[in-house]
Design an enzyme around this catalytic site. Structure first.
Site, mmCIF file in Angstrom:
data_model
loop_
_atom_site.group_PDB
_atom_site.id
_atom_site.type_symbol
_atom_site.label_atom_id
_atom_site.label_comp_id
_atom_site.label_asym_id
_atom_site.label_seq_id
_atom_site.Cartn_x
_atom_site.Cartn_y
_atom_site.Cartn_z
ATOM 1 N N HIS A 143 0.251 -12.319 1.536
ATOM 2 C CA HIS A 143 -0.527 -11.360 0.748
ATOM 3 C C HIS A 143 -0.652 -11.793 -0.709
ATOM 4 O O HIS A 143 0.342 -11.816 -1.437
ATOM 5 C CB HIS A 143 0.148 -9.986 0.829
ATOM 6 C CG HIS A 143 -0.741 -8.847 0.437
ATOM 7 N ND1 HIS A 143 -0.286 -7.556 0.323
ATOM 8 C CD2 HIS A 143 -2.067 -8.808 0.134
ATOM 9 C CE1 HIS A 143 -1.285 -6.760 -0.015
ATOM 10 N NE2 HIS A 143 -2.377 -7.498 -0.147
ATOM 11 N N TYR A 203 0.827 -1.201 0.000
ATOM 12 C CA TYR A 203 0.000 0.000 0.000
ATOM 13 C C TYR A 203 0.866 1.259 0.000
ATOM 14 O O TYR A 203 1.411 1.678 1.023
ATOM 15 C CB TYR A 203 -0.935 0.025 1.206
ATOM 16 C CG TYR A 203 -1.821 -1.194 1.343
ATOM 17 C CD1 TYR A 203 -2.206 -1.939 0.232
ATOM 18 C CD2 TYR A 203 -2.282 -1.609 2.591
ATOM 19 C CE1 TYR A 203 -3.015 -3.057 0.359
ATOM 20 C CE2 TYR A 203 -3.096 -2.723 2.726
ATOM 21 C CZ TYR A 203 -3.462 -3.450 1.612
ATOM 22 O OH TYR A 203 -4.261 -4.557 1.741
#
Length: 328
Positions: free
Chosen positions: A138, A54
């Site tokens: 992830h 992010y």
């Protein structure tokens, strides 16, 4: 607060997703990011989720800075491994990956045992913490072999060493998460966009398997990236423009909600939280205003008659549990 699996880690029922404060799509100022986290704290949110992906680490740095003065024992932080950040000299921006930040680093897929540890060490430095509570693998969609052979055992070892409290995987699909639940000893899985009022893929196998194993589920993407928050032409569904068919369905859902004196946002959040396997609903926010609205919607009661109408009209499957009842 709900406990994640058999771990000692607890999470609030509503969680703060920090991808937006990593400049997802558009820039967010330092002040806005800080105010968003502060608003979450004021509304009782104690679970905060981030990732190196992010904003190329910006989300982690901002979240760590915003939480720095908070009592460490009073909140839970999760981050993710699998995308290792390496310095890049190519210049430009990172908008191709969805983030309005300078492309100072590049992402390297790495689910190796060494990569997991290195990535977590870097995350701790950015967060300014000596530990995180939860670590997820992830998006290992295209890296299943390495994730199961090396990444997961590395997390299991970190948990055994007490470096992290709970481990799991976070993905935008249900099938591989079901495999993690059945074939490993994960405490929690984060399922994004696959258990919503528009998409109940997780209801077929993932959620029943998690319930049977005592594995917790965190639901992300409750609004399917925008369509269920504000259904209108041009709205996004799973980060792409929604089709006319999906928009029509979302507008029907909105109409039913309005008829029962509530909002589609409130119904969307309540639906995600209703399944007994779900420990927390994760909502991304880029401003204090968005946080306050989400908290208000999450706390708002949704009439039982709304759920019955959704079932009767075919907008919701009968087997999907709704508030006040357990899975059928």
């Amino acid at each position: 607060m709900n406990r994640l699996g058999s771990s000692g880690v607890e999470v609030s029922e509503l969680a703060f997703g920090a991808s937006a404060v990593g400049n997802l799509y558009t820039e967010v100022s330092e002040t806005q990011a800080h105010e968003a986290v502060a608003a979450a704290w004021q509304r009782g949110i104690r679970y905060f989720d981030t990732a190196p992906h992010y904003g190329l680490g910006l989300s982690e740095r901002r979240l760590g800075a915003a939480l720095r003065e908070r009592p460490r024992t009073q909140y839970t932080v999760s981050t993710k491994v699998g995308r290792r950040l390496e310095p890049s000299g190519r210049g430009g921006d990172d908008l191709a990956h969805g983030f309005a930040v300078p492309a100072t680093h590049r992402r390297v897929w790495d689910f190796s045992a060494d990569g997991v540890r290195r990535t977590l060490e870097d995350s701790l430095e950015r967060l300014g913490l000596d530990r995180v509570d939860v670590v997820y693998l992830h998006d290992p969609d295209d890296h299943a072999e390495e994730a199961f052979r090396e990444g997961y055992p590395a997390l299991e070892k970190l948990r055994a060493e007490g470096v992290v409290g709970a481990i799991g995987a976070g993905m935008n699909q249900a099938a591989m998460l079901t495999r993690f639940v059945r074939d490993t000893d994960v405490d929690v899985v984060l399922c994004a966009g696959r258990y919503t009022l528009l998409d109940q893929q997780a209801l077929t196998e993932l959620l029943p398997a998690a319930q049977a194993r005592g594995t917790s589920v965190v639901i992300g993407g409750a609004f399917n990236s925008g369509l269920l928050a504000d259904p209108r032409p041009g709205a996004t569904y799973n980060h792409a423009t929604a089709s006319p068919e999906l928009l029509h369905r979302a507008l029907r859902l909105k109409s039913v909600a309005a008829r029962h004196g509530t909002t589609l946002r409130a119904a969307a959040l309540a639906f995600c939280a209703a399944h007994p396997a779900v420990a927390s609903v994760l909502v991304g926010a880029r401003s204090a205003h968005e946080v306050v609205d989400c908290a208000h919607q999450f706390a708002a009661p949704v009439p039982a008659e709304l759920w019955q109408e959704l079932r009767d009209s075919g907008l919701l499957p009968a087997e999907a549990p709704v508030p006040g009842e357990t899975a059928r």
